[in-house]
Design a protein around this motif. Sequence first.
Motif, PDB file in Angstrom:
ATOM      1  N   ASP A   1      30.727  -1.194   1.562  1.00  0.00           N
ATOM      2  CA  ASP A   1      31.603  -0.380   0.546  1.00  0.00           C
ATOM      3  C   ASP A   1      30.950   1.055   0.711  1.00  0.00           C
ATOM      4  O   ASP A   1      29.903   1.333   0.657  1.00  0.00           O
ATOM      5  CB  ASP A   1      31.513  -1.112  -0.772  1.00  0.00           C
ATOM      6  CG  ASP A   1      32.265  -2.122  -0.846  1.00  0.00           C
ATOM      7  OD1 ASP A   1      33.172  -2.590   0.034  1.00  0.00           O
ATOM      8  OD2 ASP A   1      32.246  -2.910  -1.921  1.00  0.00           O
ATOM      9  N   VAL A   2      31.571   1.886   0.364  1.00  0.00           N
ATOM     10  CA  VAL A   2      31.303   3.340  -0.003  1.00  0.00           C
ATOM     11  C   VAL A   2      30.939   3.532  -1.301  1.00  0.00           C
ATOM     12  O   VAL A   2      31.538   2.649  -2.197  1.00  0.00           O
ATOM     13  CB  VAL A   2      32.552   4.246   0.243  1.00  0.00           C
ATOM     14  CG1 VAL A   2      32.068   5.614  -0.049  1.00  0.00           C
ATOM     15  CG2 VAL A   2      32.798   4.205   1.783  1.00  0.00           C
ATOM     16  N   ASP A  32      25.697   2.205   3.357  1.00  0.00           N
ATOM     17  CA  ASP A  32      23.940   1.533   3.332  1.00  0.00           C
ATOM     18  C   ASP A  32      23.081   2.462   4.145  1.00  0.00           C
ATOM     19  O   ASP A  32      23.537   3.046   5.178  1.00  0.00           O
ATOM     20  CB  ASP A  32      24.104  -0.039   4.044  1.00  0.00           C
ATOM     21  CG  ASP A  32      24.768  -0.877   3.146  1.00  0.00           C
ATOM     22  OD1 ASP A  32      25.027  -0.702   1.965  1.00  0.00           O
ATOM     23  OD2 ASP A  32      25.334  -1.763   3.635  1.00  0.00           O
ATOM     24  N   GLY A  33      22.117   2.506   3.820  1.00  0.00           N
ATOM     25  CA  GLY A  33      20.963   3.492   4.548  1.00  0.00           C
ATOM     26  C   GLY A  33      19.746   3.701   3.558  1.00  0.00           C
ATOM     27  O   GLY A  33      19.845   3.454   2.450  1.00  0.00           O
ATOM     28  N   SER A  54      23.518   3.762  -9.151  1.00  0.00           N
ATOM     29  CA  SER A  54      24.512   3.707  -7.918  1.00  0.00           C
ATOM     30  C   SER A  54      25.985   2.952  -8.486  1.00  0.00           C
ATOM     31  O   SER A  54      25.778   1.914  -9.225  1.00  0.00           O
ATOM     32  CB  SER A  54      24.194   3.088  -6.583  1.00  0.00           C
ATOM     33  OG  SER A  54      23.526   1.803  -6.885  1.00  0.00           O
ATOM     34  N   THR A  55      26.949   3.286  -7.849  1.00  0.00           N
ATOM     35  CA  THR A  55      28.301   2.689  -8.349  1.00  0.00           C
ATOM     36  C   THR A  55      29.181   2.715  -7.164  1.00  0.00           C
ATOM     37  O   THR A  55      29.342   3.622  -6.481  1.00  0.00           O
ATOM     38  CB  THR A  55      29.089   3.326  -9.293  1.00  0.00           C
ATOM     39  OG1 THR A  55      30.180   2.538  -9.663  1.00  0.00           O
ATOM     40  CG2 THR A  55      29.208   4.727  -9.147  1.00  0.00           C
ATOM     41  N   ASP A  56      29.814   1.650  -6.791  1.00  0.00           N
ATOM     42  CA  ASP A  56      30.918   1.601  -5.916  1.00  0.00           C
ATOM     43  C   ASP A  56      32.346   1.789  -6.623  1.00  0.00           C
ATOM     44  O   ASP A  56      33.321   1.643  -5.990  1.00  0.00           O
ATOM     45  CB  ASP A  56      31.072   0.325  -5.007  1.00  0.00           C
ATOM     46  CG  ASP A  56      31.147  -0.969  -5.809  1.00  0.00           C
ATOM     47  OD1 ASP A  56      31.459  -0.797  -7.079  1.00  0.00           O
ATOM     48  OD2 ASP A  56      31.181  -2.003  -5.218  1.00  0.00           O
ATOM     49  N   GLY A  57      32.335   2.369  -7.800  1.00  0.00           N
ATOM     50  CA  GLY A  57      33.707   2.458  -8.425  1.00  0.00           C
ATOM     51  C   GLY A  57      34.056   1.084  -9.138  1.00  0.00           C
ATOM     52  O   GLY A  57      35.109   1.137 -10.095  1.00  0.00           O
TER      53      GLY A  57
END
Length: 189
Positions: A1-2, A32-33, A54-57
Amino acid sequence: DVFNYTVRLEPNDGDLYNPPYIVDEFVTGQTDGDFSVAIPTLNYSTTYKWLVNSTDGIGYTTYGFNFTTEINYGPGITTTYPVNDATDVPRDIGHLNFTIIDLNDDVFNYTVRLTENSGDLYNPPYIVEEFVTGQTNGDFTVAIPLLNYSTTYKWLVNSTDGIGYTTYGFNFTTELNYSPSPSLPDPAN
């Protein structure tokens, strides 16, 4: 996921949820990274806290961390010539030598003063006073004039890296004045 993330950095007594922050970086569209964030020069001996949110929405995570920066050690003197309490030092020695080491490898300034033992190293007049700026670890030499016989001298080196400072004091005594002895006539009467 972004995902998107925010990194914030504050001194330990700061508030990571209310500005101003030392660092407040918001980055979007990541996958990821490994990531890094540039930070400014920090103060010595200071505890900082930082967080990554951090959040993916859909969901989010927040991790908080603490660290303490290194101690600032003021520049120190490791060797001198003449050594402290030296005796019988030639009156034409011509120079004082010393080594200054800053354990943090900071740039430093130093002042050297020389006076007779009865003089004051904190109030002029001095036999020698030298102020030098912008130095790094190494050996240093200060020229001095011809000294008197059988005299005790004191000298100091004060050094500072702008945060910490050190002052070291030393003394030495010059050689005796051996008057020439009269020679016996030749041939003896």
